[in-house]
Design an enzyme around this catalytic site. Structure first.
Site: not given
Length: 492
Positions: A141-142
């Site tokens: 998700h980063s």
């Protein structure tokens, strides 16, 4: 080597990563091989993709090692990637069904990504029944959020079955976009970060509306009398405990046209039908395992909101919290309660300015993020019980080397305090439901997907066509007597 600094939101996704709660999202796509295709089409696709060693943003981003990795992390921008590591060839013992595919996806999704490499991987999985194969993708998700990642993935798929030369998703150059000022961004968490880093003078006038929402939120957090649909208004449940490493994944696929028709007949929205299906399924599932709370479960739902003071704004993304009405037995009354709850939440936000919506989003998400960073996730009262996302997707059919994509199932993340995630992804005339849960917390999660179908049957019996009502009535009767139905789609 070029580098790129992570913004505050991306840093947060890195900092809340733990061995038991990896922060990656993705999708499971299934394809049907045409009758005139070569027998080894999956192998040919893999060989074609392995020719592309040059990757573009964000697929070439690797976390830079160093003492400041956790304080001021940076991406290293690689010229090439180890393509055989990132895109892998797997197979199920033929003929693999939905259950076997789901079990493999569960195992693949349970393992954290390797941050010594760009944090993403994909698997082409052959051996499915009915001459099909699947592609499973996961990305941290980063690196990219799930919606943007799936859009990038869809760009690698062709709109016609005759296009066999399209490169894989990591080899497609990103579209160049003008850098927008904070005031041009849609209200939400990303705009909040931009405004915190820039000029926030325009937020002063929004404080009264923001203060009213925060006052209601705090009341719900302090007392047991807060209205369902407000943050902190739901009691803790088995969904909101600490989680373990292994995942369980289940899927269902439904017709988007049918959901539109049911919504029209019931005078609610399509998303209300989605929530009604989830609420009914969760009620039965939790009741059977002896974990159904007396208070209704609540869902955190990403929604589009048009600010009251911005006539030119497009869709604005933030979160609302709505009741799933799991305390109501009657399916018609349950759907009505859900629709009333979502309508109240949307009306409250529609009265706010863009700045107030941004402040509300920060106030809503800050306790959740802080609980994960401090290790308190799953030990405090939840902001909401479960995330339910409904993501629109491509409107027409897509192909890969002539094989048509038949379904798109999201694979999302679960965290301490959020042991279940339900994400729905649209594709053509389908809605792919992906149920991702902690294996230890939620036993036999595949039953939840089956109960979703039975919950939809209850809604059909009330708001479907005469034929739908007749078929749904028989299925509902079977469910009430504990029988299973042969027409139910298999779940993973």
């Amino acid at each position: 080597m070029d580098t790129k600094r992570l913004n505050l939101v991306d840093m947060a996704w890195l900092n809340v990563e733990t061995e038991r709660a990896p922060m990656h999202v993705g999708g499971l796509l299934t394809f049907r091989i045409p009758d005139d295709a070569p027998a080894d089409l999956p192998r040919r696709i893999v060989e074609h993709y392995h020719q592309f060693t040059k990757a573009h943003s964000p697929w070439n981003h690797r976390l830079k090692a160093g003492r400041l990795q956790n304080v001021a992390p940076e991406w290293e921008l690689l010229e090439e990637i180890d393509v055989e590591y990132h895109f892998r060839h797997s197979a199920l013992p033929a003929p693999g069904g939905e259950l076997e595919l789901g079990m493999l996806a569960s195992r693949l999704h349970s393992h954290p990504l390797d941050f010594h490499r760009p944090p993403w991987e994909a698997h082409l999985i052959e051996g499915l029944s009915d001459n099909r194969f699947a592609i499973y993708v996961k990305v941290h998700h980063s690196l990219v959020d799930g919606i943007a990642g799936m859009k990038l993935l869809a760009r690698a798929l062709a709109e016609t079955k005759d296009d066999h030369d399209r490169p894989p998703f990591w080899a497609i150059e990103p579209r160049k976009r003008r850098r927008r000022a904070p005031s041009e961004l849609s209200p939400g968490l990303y705009r909040a970060v931009a405004e915190l880093m820039g000029d926030a003078r325009d937020q002063v006038g929004s404080l009264p509306g923001f203060a009213r929402i925060v006052r209601d939120m705090l009341k719900s957090a302090r007392t047991q009398s807060g209205a369902a649909g407000l943050p902190f208004s739901s009691a803790s449940s088995v969904l909101n405990n600490r989680i373990e490493t292994q995942r369980r994944y289940a899927t269902q696929m439904y017709s988007l046209s049918e959901f539109k028709e049911l919504a029209k007949n019931a005078h609610v929205t399509i998303n209300d039908i989605v929530l009604g299906v989830c609420g009914g399924a969760l009620r039965r599932y939790l009741r059977e395992i002896g974990e159904l709370p007396d208070k209704p479960l609540t869902a955190g739902i990403p929604v589009s909101v048009r600010p009251a003071d911005d006539d030119e704004a497009g869709n604005a993304i933030t979160f609302i919290v709505a009741s799933l009405a799991t305390d109501i037995q009657d399916p018609g009354e349950r759907l009505a309660a859900i629709a009333a709850s979502t309508l109240r939440a949307k009306k409250s936000l529609s009265r706010l300015s863009a700045a107030a919506i941004t402040q509300y989003t920060v106030a809503l998400m800050a306790p959740y993020v802080l609980s994960l960073v401090t290790g308190m996730g799953g030990r405090t009262r939840p902001v909401f019980n479960v995330t339910v996302s409904n993501v629109p997707g491509p409107k027409g059919p897509l192909f890969i080397h002539g094989a048509e994509m038949e379904a798109f199932y999201p694979t999302s993340l679960v965290t301490h305090g959020q042991a279940l995630n339900i994400t729905v992804h649209g594709y053509a005339d389908t809605l792919g439901f992906g149920f991702m849960g902690c294996r230890e917390t939620l036993p036999s999660l595949q039953r939840l997907a089956v109960y979703a179908g039975e919950s939809l049957d209850e809604i059909r019996a009330l708001h479907g066509t005469k034929q739908d009502k007749k078929a749904a009535g028989k299925t509902t009767a079977d469910a009430n007597t504990g029988k299973t139905t042969a027409r139910r789609r298999k779940s993973s």
